[in-house]
Design a protein around this motif. Structure first.
Motif, PDB file in Angstrom:
ATOM      1  N   ASP A 116      63.306  49.674  74.742  1.00  0.00           N
ATOM      2  CA  ASP A 116      62.109  49.375  75.523  1.00  0.00           C
ATOM      3  C   ASP A 116      62.165  47.960  76.084  1.00  0.00           C
ATOM      4  OD1 ASP A 116      61.019  51.869  75.142  1.00  0.00           O
ATOM      5  OD2 ASP A 116      59.799  51.275  73.413  1.00  0.00           O
ATOM      6  N   GLU A 117      62.606  47.021  75.261  1.00  0.00           N
ATOM      7  CA  GLU A 117      62.693  45.630  75.712  1.00  0.00           C
ATOM      8  C   GLU A 117      63.737  45.474  76.814  1.00  0.00           C
ATOM      9  OE1 GLU A 117      61.992  41.620  76.155  1.00  0.00           O
ATOM     10  OE2 GLU A 117      60.807  43.116  75.064  1.00  0.00           O
ATOM     11  N   VAL A 118      64.883  46.132  76.643  1.00  0.00           N
ATOM     12  CA  VAL A 118      65.935  46.063  77.661  1.00  0.00           C
ATOM     13  C   VAL A 118      65.435  46.672  78.972  1.00  0.00           C
ATOM     14  CG1 VAL A 118      68.187  47.004  78.317  1.00  0.00           C
ATOM     15  CG2 VAL A 118      67.876  45.944  76.074  1.00  0.00           C
ATOM     16  N   TRP A 119      64.739  47.809  78.880  1.00  0.00           N
ATOM     17  CA  TRP A 119      64.213  48.419  80.091  1.00  0.00           C
ATOM     18  C   TRP A 119      63.229  47.488  80.784  1.00  0.00           C
ATOM     19  CZ3 TRP A 119      64.433  51.061  84.193  1.00  0.00           C
ATOM     20  CH2 TRP A 119      63.278  51.355  84.913  1.00  0.00           C
ATOM     21  N   GLN A 120      62.354  46.836  80.036  1.00  0.00           N
ATOM     22  CA  GLN A 120      61.382  45.927  80.646  1.00  0.00           C
ATOM     23  C   GLN A 120      62.081  44.799  81.394  1.00  0.00           C
ATOM     24  OE1 GLN A 120      58.090  46.287  80.961  1.00  0.00           O
ATOM     25  NE2 GLN A 120      58.288  48.276  79.960  1.00  0.00           N
ATOM     26  N   ARG A 121      63.124  44.258  80.803  1.00  0.00           N
ATOM     27  CA  ARG A 121      63.848  43.170  81.467  1.00  0.00           C
ATOM     28  C   ARG A 121      64.641  43.685  82.667  1.00  0.00           C
ATOM     29  NH1 ARG A 121      65.469  38.520  77.165  1.00  0.00           N
ATOM     30  NH2 ARG A 121      63.768  38.862  75.675  1.00  0.00           N
ATOM     31  N   PHE A 122      65.247  44.844  82.503  1.00  0.00           N
ATOM     32  CA  PHE A 122      66.019  45.449  83.584  1.00  0.00           C
ATOM     33  C   PHE A 122      65.113  45.745  84.775  1.00  0.00           C
ATOM     34  CE2 PHE A 122      67.845  49.222  85.674  1.00  0.00           C
ATOM     35  CZ  PHE A 122      69.158  48.819  85.873  1.00  0.00           C
ATOM     36  N   SER A 123      64.015  46.444  84.543  1.00  0.00           N
ATOM     37  CA  SER A 123      63.113  46.815  85.638  1.00  0.00           C
ATOM     38  C   SER A 123      62.426  45.588  86.225  1.00  0.00           C
ATOM     39  CB  SER A 123      62.075  47.832  85.154  1.00  0.00           C
ATOM     40  OG  SER A 123      61.288  47.301  84.105  1.00  0.00           O
ATOM     41  N   GLY A 124      62.104  44.618  85.385  1.00  0.00           N
ATOM     42  CA  GLY A 124      61.471  43.404  85.884  1.00  0.00           C
ATOM     43  C   GLY A 124      62.370  42.648  86.850  1.00  0.00           C
ATOM     44  N   ALA A 125      63.671  42.606  86.538  1.00  0.00           N
ATOM     45  CA  ALA A 125      64.612  41.920  87.416  1.00  0.00           C
ATOM     46  C   ALA A 125      64.774  42.639  88.746  1.00  0.00           C
ATOM     47  CB  ALA A 125      65.962  41.784  86.721  1.00  0.00           C
ATOM     48  N   LEU A 126      64.587  43.963  88.757  1.00  0.00           N
ATOM     49  CA  LEU A 126      64.755  44.743  89.980  1.00  0.00           C
ATOM     50  C   LEU A 126      63.464  44.902  90.775  1.00  0.00           C
ATOM     51  CD1 LEU A 126      67.062  47.594  88.665  1.00  0.00           C
ATOM     52  CD2 LEU A 126      67.735  45.553  89.939  1.00  0.00           C
ATOM     53  N   ALA A 158      62.625  60.700  77.094  1.00  0.00           N
ATOM     54  CA  ALA A 158      62.345  59.285  76.849  1.00  0.00           C
ATOM     55  C   ALA A 158      62.661  58.456  78.094  1.00  0.00           C
ATOM     56  CB  ALA A 158      63.157  58.792  75.655  1.00  0.00           C
ATOM     57  N   CYS A 159      63.761  58.769  78.771  1.00  0.00           N
ATOM     58  CA  CYS A 159      64.111  58.060  80.002  1.00  0.00           C
ATOM     59  C   CYS A 159      63.044  58.276  81.073  1.00  0.00           C
ATOM     60  CB  CYS A 159      65.466  58.531  80.518  1.00  0.00           C
ATOM     61  SG  CYS A 159      66.890  57.947  79.558  1.00  0.00           S
ATOM     62  N   ALA A 160      62.559  59.516  81.190  1.00  0.00           N
ATOM     63  CA  ALA A 160      61.541  59.820  82.189  1.00  0.00           C
ATOM     64  C   ALA A 160      60.261  59.032  81.923  1.00  0.00           C
ATOM     65  CB  ALA A 160      61.263  61.317  82.212  1.00  0.00           C
ATOM     66  N   ARG A 161      59.883  58.929  80.658  1.00  0.00           N
ATOM     67  CA  ARG A 161      58.679  58.156  80.328  1.00  0.00           C
ATOM     68  C   ARG A 161      58.900  56.675  80.637  1.00  0.00           C
ATOM     69  NH1 ARG A 161      58.886  61.664  75.837  1.00  0.00           N
ATOM     70  NH2 ARG A 161      59.848  60.036  74.545  1.00  0.00           N
ATOM     71  N   ARG A 162      60.053  56.178  80.286  1.00  0.00           N
ATOM     72  CA  ARG A 162      60.339  54.757  80.465  1.00  0.00           C
ATOM     73  C   ARG A 162      60.399  54.380  81.938  1.00  0.00           C
ATOM     74  NH1 ARG A 162      64.446  54.670  77.137  1.00  0.00           N
ATOM     75  NH2 ARG A 162      63.223  54.010  75.328  1.00  0.00           N
ATOM     76  N   THR A 163      60.893  55.292  82.778  1.00  0.00           N
ATOM     77  CA  THR A 163      61.099  54.986  84.192  1.00  0.00           C
ATOM     78  C   THR A 163      60.002  55.543  85.094  1.00  0.00           C
ATOM     79  OG1 THR A 163      62.467  56.981  84.493  1.00  0.00           O
ATOM     80  CG2 THR A 163      63.611  54.954  83.862  1.00  0.00           C
ATOM     81  N   ALA A 164      58.879  55.909  84.526  1.00  0.00           N
ATOM     82  CA  ALA A 164      57.789  56.489  85.323  1.00  0.00           C
ATOM     83  C   ALA A 164      57.459  55.595  86.509  1.00  0.00           C
ATOM     84  CB  ALA A 164      56.556  56.673  84.449  1.00  0.00           C
ATOM     85  N   GLY A 165      57.425  56.200  87.690  1.00  0.00           N
ATOM     86  CA  GLY A 165      57.128  55.444  88.897  1.00  0.00           C
ATOM     87  C   GLY A 165      58.346  54.907  89.610  1.00  0.00           C
ATOM     88  N   TRP A 166      59.506  55.015  88.994  1.00  0.00           N
ATOM     89  CA  TRP A 166      60.746  54.539  89.600  1.00  0.00           C
ATOM     90  C   TRP A 166      61.574  55.725  90.087  1.00  0.00           C
ATOM     91  CZ3 TRP A 166      62.719  49.384  89.732  1.00  0.00           C
ATOM     92  CH2 TRP A 166      61.868  48.429  89.167  1.00  0.00           C
ATOM     93  N   PRO A 167      62.319  55.567  91.176  1.00  0.00           N
ATOM     94  CA  PRO A 167      63.229  56.641  91.602  1.00  0.00           C
ATOM     95  C   PRO A 167      64.454  56.664  90.691  1.00  0.00           C
ATOM     96  CG  PRO A 167      63.487  54.738  93.038  1.00  0.00           C
ATOM     97  CD  PRO A 167      62.344  54.417  92.098  1.00  0.00           C
ATOM     98  N   VAL A 168      64.815  57.839  90.205  1.00  0.00           N
ATOM     99  CA  VAL A 168      65.926  57.962  89.259  1.00  0.00           C
ATOM    100  C   VAL A 168      66.851  59.088  89.707  1.00  0.00           C
ATOM    101  CG1 VAL A 168      66.572  58.568  86.886  1.00  0.00           C
ATOM    102  CG2 VAL A 168      64.614  57.073  87.306  1.00  0.00           C
ATOM    103  N   ALA A 169      68.149  58.839  89.650  1.00  0.00           N
ATOM    104  CA  ALA A 169      69.169  59.864  89.867  1.00  0.00           C
ATOM    105  C   ALA A 169      70.017  59.953  88.610  1.00  0.00           C
ATOM    106  CB  ALA A 169      70.034  59.527  91.079  1.00  0.00           C
ATOM    107  N   VAL A 170      70.487  61.148  88.293  1.00  0.00           N
ATOM    108  CA  VAL A 170      71.225  61.391  87.051  1.00  0.00           C
ATOM    109  C   VAL A 170      72.586  61.995  87.362  1.00  0.00           C
ATOM    110  CG1 VAL A 170      71.296  62.764  84.933  1.00  0.00           C
ATOM    111  CG2 VAL A 170      69.161  61.656  85.636  1.00  0.00           C
TER     112      VAL A 170
END
Length: 298
Positions: A116-126, A158-170
């Protein structure tokens, strides 16, 4: 018919830099990106897989590219369950990873709080990239051991919840996701989570080869990544795996597939990952001509 954008999976690959594709006077960081963005409308950022990005770089990328240019950003390795070295994290987060085996399906032994912390920093930087209209999608490339099953589906949730609102490709690297008896379920899985599927071109001679299927699971975006067709994919060095110069005939067989994808999605990103010397940019230029796609943002 949706828009088809063609580009490559890096503009900073070491082999490309030494190939001579960048002209004199355009070989510094700013010059390279401006030169690339004048010839292609989309690029993939792969450096974010190896280390967390910075908001400053996001701002610079946006400022150095024209309106309409898109960056597809590869998710950091820890977020996709790949082995991750502690020194790839900021110093204050390393103790949470040290001694753990951050690999294998579903994020391995990585602590959920750390993810969760890594995602917050990753998404915040982008966030600046997204705010300035330059973010194409986040690319979650899962490892070969990420096989279909309950554990993998839970991790995708879990990825879908974490990235809600972001465009995601798998992109799946385990062929089982796209085998005939699993394909419909995989398409439904990604569609239900709002994730765009990634189609793959690669050698078909290996047990781990991903079949060249072209699923469209999001009305907004579809993605195709071309890895080359080298039989050393599973065992060679990086240069061995990606050493492939696409013949016109190999590209031509994909033209009707890509156009069919564009019939079902607003935009299709076509990205070449055969990053050996200038092979990727040459293949991208050829594919762009075959498709009649734009040379830069329109």
């Amino acid at each position: 018919m949706g828009e088809i954008l063609v580009g490559t999976c890096s503009w900073t690959d070491r082999a490309l830099l030494s190939s001579g594709w960048y002209p004199p006077g355009r070989r510094d960081a700013e010059g390279r990106l401006r030169h690339y963005a004048g010839r292609f409308p989309v690029v993939e950022v792969d450096a974010t897989y190896y280390s967390l990005p910075s908001s400053r770089n996001s701002v610079l990328w946006a400022e150095r590219t024209p309106d309409g240019f898109r960056f597809d950003v590869k998710a950091f390795s820890l977020l996709t369950g790949h082995p991750t070295r502690p020194d790839a994290l900021p110093a204050e987060l390393r103790p949470a990873l040290a001694g753990r085996r951050a690999g294998r399906a579903g994020g391995g032994d990585a602590d959920p709080g750390l993810l969760d912390e890594v995602w917050q920093r990753f998404s915040g930087a982008l966030e600046p990239l997204r705010r300035m209209g330059r973010l194409g999608t986040l690319l979650f490339q899962f490892p070969p051991w990420f096989a279909p099953g309950e554990r993998a589906e839970a991790y995708l949730d879990a990825c879908a919840r974490r990235t809600a609102g972001w465009p995601v490709a798998v992109e799946f690297r385990h062929p089982g996701w796209w085998q005939d008896d699993q394909r419909d379920a995989t398409e439904a899985l990604l569609t239900d989570r709002g994730m765009a599927a990634v189609a793959v071109d690669m050698t078909q001679s290996l047990p781990a080869s991903i079949p060249p299927v072209t699923p469209v699971t999001s009305p907004r975006l579809a993605v195709a990544r071309f890895h080359g067709r080298n039989d050393a994919w599973g065992s060679g060095t990086k240069e061995d795996r990606f050493r492939h110069a696409y013949a016109v005939e190999e590209l031509t067989e994909w033209v009707p597939r890509l156009r069919a994808m564009a019939e079902r999605a607003d935009r299709v990103h076509v990205l070449f990952n055969n990053c050996c010397a200038d092979a990727a940019v040459r293949a991208a230029e050829s594919m762009r001509r075959l498709l009649g796609a734009p040379a830069g943002p329109e």
